[in-house]
Design a protein around this motif. Structure first.
Motif, PDB file in Angstrom:
ATOM      1  N   TYR A  56      -5.260  -7.036   1.136  1.00 34.51           N
ATOM      2  CA  TYR A  56      -4.660  -6.564  -0.118  1.00 34.51           C
ATOM      3  C   TYR A  56      -5.529  -5.474  -0.756  1.00 34.51           C
ATOM      4  CZ  TYR A  56      -3.458  -6.363  -5.033  1.00 34.51           C
ATOM      5  OH  TYR A  56      -3.127  -5.888  -6.284  1.00 34.51           O
ATOM      6  N   PHE A  57      -6.814  -5.782  -0.956  1.00 33.38           N
ATOM      7  CA  PHE A  57      -7.681  -4.826  -1.639  1.00 33.38           C
ATOM      8  C   PHE A  57      -7.977  -3.604  -0.766  1.00 33.38           C
ATOM      9  CE2 PHE A  57      -8.523  -8.532  -4.343  1.00 33.38           C
ATOM     10  CZ  PHE A  57      -8.363  -7.944  -5.592  1.00 33.38           C
ATOM     11  N   ALA A  58      -8.018  -3.779   0.549  1.00 35.05           N
ATOM     12  CA  ALA A  58      -8.220  -2.629   1.439  1.00 35.05           C
ATOM     13  C   ALA A  58      -7.022  -1.676   1.344  1.00 35.05           C
ATOM     14  CB  ALA A  58      -8.410  -3.104   2.873  1.00 35.05           C
ATOM     15  N   SER A  59      -5.809  -2.226   1.304  1.00 34.71           N
ATOM     16  CA  SER A  59      -4.612  -1.381   1.186  1.00 34.71           C
ATOM     17  C   SER A  59      -4.607  -0.636  -0.146  1.00 34.71           C
ATOM     18  CB  SER A  59      -3.349  -2.233   1.312  1.00 34.71           C
ATOM     19  OG  SER A  59      -3.217  -2.749   2.609  1.00 34.71           O
ATOM     20  N   THR A  75     -13.850  -4.003  -5.950  1.00 34.23           N
ATOM     21  CA  THR A  75     -12.706  -3.298  -6.525  1.00 34.23           C
ATOM     22  C   THR A  75     -12.550  -3.637  -8.001  1.00 34.23           C
ATOM     23  OG1 THR A  75     -11.621  -3.482  -4.366  1.00 34.23           O
ATOM     24  CG2 THR A  75     -10.260  -2.779  -6.198  1.00 34.23           C
ATOM     25  N   TRP A  76     -12.764  -4.894  -8.354  1.00 29.21           N
ATOM     26  CA  TRP A  76     -12.662  -5.322  -9.753  1.00 29.21           C
ATOM     27  C   TRP A  76     -13.693  -4.595 -10.625  1.00 29.21           C
ATOM     28  CZ3 TRP A  76      -9.479  -8.396 -12.638  1.00 29.21           C
ATOM     29  CH2 TRP A  76      -9.948  -8.806 -13.894  1.00 29.21           C
ATOM     30  N   VAL A  77     -14.905  -4.460 -10.130  1.00 28.05           N
ATOM     31  CA  VAL A  77     -15.987  -3.858 -10.912  1.00 28.05           C
ATOM     32  C   VAL A  77     -15.847  -2.341 -10.995  1.00 28.05           C
ATOM     33  CG1 VAL A  77     -18.491  -3.447 -10.976  1.00 28.05           C
ATOM     34  CG2 VAL A  77     -17.599  -5.727 -10.440  1.00 28.05           C
ATOM     35  N   ARG A  78     -15.498  -1.706  -9.871  1.00 32.29           N
ATOM     36  CA  ARG A  78     -15.532  -0.242  -9.802  1.00 32.29           C
ATOM     37  C   ARG A  78     -14.233   0.448 -10.218  1.00 32.29           C
ATOM     38  NH1 ARG A  78     -19.722   2.030  -6.915  1.00 32.29           N
ATOM     39  NH2 ARG A  78     -18.842   3.938  -7.809  1.00 32.29           N
ATOM     40  N   PHE A  79     -13.125  -0.255 -10.249  1.00 33.15           N
ATOM     41  CA  PHE A  79     -11.838   0.381 -10.541  1.00 33.15           C
ATOM     42  C   PHE A  79     -11.199  -0.242 -11.781  1.00 33.15           C
ATOM     43  CE2 PHE A  79     -12.594   1.591  -6.219  1.00 33.15           C
ATOM     44  CZ  PHE A  79     -12.000   2.834  -6.083  1.00 33.15           C
ATOM     45  N   PRO A  80     -11.255   0.440 -12.914  1.00 31.50           N
ATOM     46  CA  PRO A  80     -10.640  -0.077 -14.150  1.00 31.50           C
ATOM     47  C   PRO A  80      -9.154  -0.382 -13.974  1.00 31.50           C
ATOM     48  CG  PRO A  80     -12.017   1.845 -14.601  1.00 31.50           C
ATOM     49  CD  PRO A  80     -11.919   1.733 -13.121  1.00 31.50           C
ATOM     50  N   LEU A  81      -8.500   0.346 -13.064  1.00 30.57           N
ATOM     51  CA  LEU A  81      -7.079   0.134 -12.814  1.00 30.57           C
ATOM     52  C   LEU A  81      -6.778  -1.335 -12.513  1.00 30.57           C
ATOM     53  CD1 LEU A  81      -4.154   1.035 -11.910  1.00 30.57           C
ATOM     54  CD2 LEU A  81      -5.138   1.379  -9.652  1.00 30.57           C
ATOM     55  N   VAL A  82      -7.652  -1.977 -11.731  1.00 32.14           N
ATOM     56  CA  VAL A  82      -7.420  -3.370 -11.337  1.00 32.14           C
ATOM     57  C   VAL A  82      -7.564  -4.293 -12.538  1.00 32.14           C
ATOM     58  CG1 VAL A  82      -8.177  -5.244  -9.819  1.00 32.14           C
ATOM     59  CG2 VAL A  82      -8.219  -2.886  -9.009  1.00 32.14           C
ATOM     60  N   ARG A  83      -8.556  -4.055 -13.381  1.00 33.87           N
ATOM     61  CA  ARG A  83      -8.735  -4.881 -14.578  1.00 33.87           C
ATOM     62  C   ARG A  83      -7.576  -4.680 -15.548  1.00 33.87           C
ATOM     63  NH1 ARG A  83     -13.845  -2.678 -13.788  1.00 33.87           N
ATOM     64  NH2 ARG A  83     -13.709  -1.335 -15.647  1.00 33.87           N
ATOM     65  N   GLN A  84      -7.116  -3.433 -15.653  1.00 36.69           N
ATOM     66  CA  GLN A  84      -5.958  -3.162 -16.510  1.00 36.69           C
ATOM     67  C   GLN A  84      -4.708  -3.852 -15.967  1.00 36.69           C
ATOM     68  OE1 GLN A  84      -5.810   1.108 -16.476  1.00 36.69           O
ATOM     69  NE2 GLN A  84      -7.745   1.332 -17.584  1.00 36.69           N
ATOM     70  N   ALA A  85      -4.566  -3.842 -14.650  1.00 37.30           N
ATOM     71  CA  ALA A  85      -3.405  -4.482 -14.027  1.00 37.30           C
ATOM     72  C   ALA A  85      -3.426  -5.987 -14.280  1.00 37.30           C
ATOM     73  CB  ALA A  85      -3.394  -4.205 -12.525  1.00 37.30           C
ATOM     74  N   ALA A  86      -4.620  -6.585 -14.215  1.00 37.60           N
ATOM     75  CA  ALA A  86      -4.737  -8.030 -14.413  1.00 37.60           C
ATOM     76  C   ALA A  86      -4.344  -8.441 -15.824  1.00 37.60           C
ATOM     77  CB  ALA A  86      -6.171  -8.481 -14.119  1.00 37.60           C
ATOM     78  N   HIS A  87      -4.535  -7.531 -16.787  1.00 37.36           N
ATOM     79  CA  HIS A  87      -4.211  -7.841 -18.178  1.00 37.36           C
ATOM     80  C   HIS A  87      -2.860  -7.285 -18.611  1.00 37.36           C
ATOM     81  CE1 HIS A  87      -8.660  -8.353 -18.185  1.00 37.36           C
ATOM     82  NE2 HIS A  87      -8.362  -9.357 -18.996  1.00 37.36           N
ATOM     83  N   GLY A  99       0.809  -1.216   0.000  1.00 40.80           N
ATOM     84  CA  GLY A  99       0.000   0.000   0.000  1.00 40.80           C
ATOM     85  C   GLY A  99       0.837   1.257   0.000  1.00 40.80           C
ATOM     86  N   THR A 100       1.971   1.214   0.687  1.00 40.81           N
ATOM     87  CA  THR A 100       2.870   2.372   0.684  1.00 40.81           C
ATOM     88  C   THR A 100       3.432   2.609  -0.706  1.00 40.81           C
ATOM     89  OG1 THR A 100       3.480   1.948   2.989  1.00 40.81           O
ATOM     90  CG2 THR A 100       4.955   3.356   1.718  1.00 40.81           C
ATOM     91  N   VAL A 101       3.820   1.527  -1.399  1.00 40.59           N
ATOM     92  CA  VAL A 101       4.311   1.656  -2.778  1.00 40.59           C
ATOM     93  C   VAL A 101       3.208   2.207  -3.676  1.00 40.59           C
ATOM     94  CG1 VAL A 101       5.183   0.401  -4.787  1.00 40.59           C
ATOM     95  CG2 VAL A 101       6.017  -0.170  -2.504  1.00 40.59           C
ATOM     96  N   PHE A 102       1.979   1.685  -3.515  1.00 42.94           N
ATOM     97  CA  PHE A 102       0.854   2.196  -4.309  1.00 42.94           C
ATOM     98  C   PHE A 102       0.672   3.701  -4.070  1.00 42.94           C
ATOM     99  CE2 PHE A 102      -1.306  -2.197  -3.606  1.00 42.94           C
ATOM    100  CZ  PHE A 102      -0.463  -2.776  -4.529  1.00 42.94           C
ATOM    101  N   GLU A 137       1.511  -2.081 -12.743  1.00 47.74           N
ATOM    102  CA  GLU A 137       2.439  -3.200 -12.622  1.00 47.74           C
ATOM    103  C   GLU A 137       2.638  -3.602 -11.155  1.00 47.74           C
ATOM    104  OE1 GLU A 137       5.056  -2.098 -16.623  1.00 47.74           O
ATOM    105  OE2 GLU A 137       5.878  -1.719 -14.625  1.00 47.74           O
ATOM    106  N   GLY A 138       2.641  -2.600 -10.282  1.00 46.39           N
ATOM    107  CA  GLY A 138       2.787  -2.877  -8.859  1.00 46.39           C
ATOM    108  C   GLY A 138       1.591  -3.604  -8.289  1.00 46.39           C
ATOM    109  N   VAL A 139       0.396  -3.237  -8.743  1.00 45.44           N
ATOM    110  CA  VAL A 139      -0.834  -3.887  -8.279  1.00 45.44           C
ATOM    111  C   VAL A 139      -0.807  -5.379  -8.604  1.00 45.44           C
ATOM    112  CG1 VAL A 139      -3.326  -4.056  -8.727  1.00 45.44           C
ATOM    113  CG2 VAL A 139      -2.277  -1.820  -8.291  1.00 45.44           C
TER     114      VAL A 139
END
Length: 414
Positions: free
Chosen positions: A122-125, A184-196, A45-48, A62-64
């Motif tokens: 993880y997702f809370a951080s 988090t997956w549904v509401r934050f595109p960042l997470v979906r982008q990170a997964a791909h 979370g600090t890195v994020f 990439e960090g996510v």
């Protein structure tokens, strides 16, 4: 805290002293295991937060991904290790013969909840690093309420004993872990982008390097507490039960300042990434004043209402257990200022990329606590009082060193 407090309350009131002692000892062990995952999540979370403050979207994505893979691997290893080393854990805790079977039943079930603890933390951080601290709170509140309801149903209604309390806990944990993951997956595109995005080993190395010391710091802190738990267990069931109940009150009382320290760390990390040193200094002053004021108020309340608070968990007829717990709270509860300052110091040094200082302060605090606990408790006139006294002594010693180093570094920068 509510997860285990609910277990302790229901078990202590409806099953008995032995079950209370077993669940209380299990809490200390689970806190140690959780601290490893929490340390990695906090470091990630600090890195994020730093990447977010720097507006480095690529590095953040990439960090996510790297942090998720890292925590998933550690969770799998931990889960396998605790089941393989189960009997060794029981031996290490120095449990009385009448407590060990209850502990086995409880632990075999709650160990299965480590994956849920990983998902939630993880997702809370991640959400907190992005400035959303409300959603993690709502999911945790939902699952804590569910845990209380299931505890009452499984233990009182279905009469499933300590196993029922453990089942209620892991069901509630998975509700919060899976729920916040889906949100988090549904509401934050960042997470979906990170997964791909493409996995990069160097990002995992960066996350691991930044998180390792935070993880070590959290682990050392709770390993020391676990060592003290073993010493407490050697004094018998009455002291175990008193300690189990008193520690819940204790932990619940100063838990807000621990999370205040985590929030302070996110604040400092974001400003550290953005190069806003003046805002960091203002934050240090504000955080110190807020935390000190809260700790003083809580200390007064806990010391004044120690007996009624113990009465929540313990039947009034158990006078020996009540007296032992009140004695603990009068010593420990008067010193919450020490732990409040220490949590701020942990958060500050973690945020300014000096996590090694958090480890040093933890070693000082816990080393002092463990050493003094064994030395002072061996003095007949002190006994368990020596254990209780050693805890705040360790806090204040670490505070003094951490504050001194902060002002030394600040003076050398001028």
């Amino acid at each position: 805290q509510c997860y285990n407090i609910a277990d302790t309350l229901v078990v202590g009131r409806f099953i008995g002293t032995n079950a209370l002692a077993a669940v209380g000892s299990a809490f200390t062990l689970m806190t140690f295991l959780t601290s490893i995952l929490l340390g990695l999540a906090m470091g990630s979370g600090t890195v994020f937060s730093i990447k977010f403050g720097q507006k480095d979207d690529t590095g953040l994505r990439e960090g996510v991904l790297a942090a998720f893979v890292l925590l998933a691997i550690v969770t799998a290893v931990l889960t396998g290790a605790v089941y393989l080393g189960f009997e060794g854990i029981i031996w290490f805790l120095r449990l009385p013969a009448e407590i060990a079977p209850l502990m086995r039943t409880y632990l075999k079930i709650v160990f299965a909840g480590l994956a849920a603890i990983f998902l939630y933390n993880y997702f809370a951080s991640l959400l907190r690093a992005l400035g959303n601290s409300m959603v993690p709170l709502l999911f945790l509140a939902l699952s804590a309420g569910l845990n209380i309801a299931l505890d009452l149903w499984f233990v009182c209604g279905l009469e499933r004993g300590v196993g029922g309390a453990a089942e209620a806990t892991i069901i509630a944990q998975y509700v919060s872990g899976v729920g916040i993951s889906v949100y988090t997956w549904v509401r934050f595109p960042l997470v979906r982008q990170a997964a791909h995005s493409k996995f990069k080993a160097n990002r995992m190395k960066e996350i691991a390097g930044f998180s390792a010391l935070t993880c070590i710091q959290q682990s050392i802190m709770n390993l020391g507490i676990l060592a003290v738990q073993g010493l407490v267990n050697s004094f018998g069931t009455v002291v175990m039960a008193a300690f189990a109940a008193a520690v819940k009150i204790d932990s619940f009382a100063y838990m807000p300042v621990q999370d205040f320290g985590n929030a302070f760390s996110t604040y400092v990390a974001q400003n550290y990434g953005a190069g806003q040193t003046d805002r960091i200094r203002k934050g240090v002053r504000s955080a110190g004043l807020c935390s000190a004021a809260f700790c003083i108020v809580i200390s007064v309340l806990v010391c004044a209402f120690a007996a009624p608070l113990m009465g929540i968990f313990i039947d009034p007829a158990e006078t020996a257990i009540l007296a032992a717990g009140v004695h603990y709270l009068h010593i420990e509860g008067a010193c919450y200022l020490g732990i409040g300052i220490l949590f701020l110091l942990y958060g500050y040094y973690r945020a300014v990329n000096q996590p090694q200082m958090s480890v040093v302060l933890t070693v000082i605090s816990l080393g002092t606590r463990v050493l003094l606990s064994y030395v002072l408790s061996a003095i007949p006139v002190l006994g368990t009082t020596g254990i209780w006294m050693s805890i705040p002594i360790g806090w204040f010693l670490a505070d003094g060193i951490g504050i001194g180093i902060y002002f030394y570094h600040r003076s050398t920068r001028h």
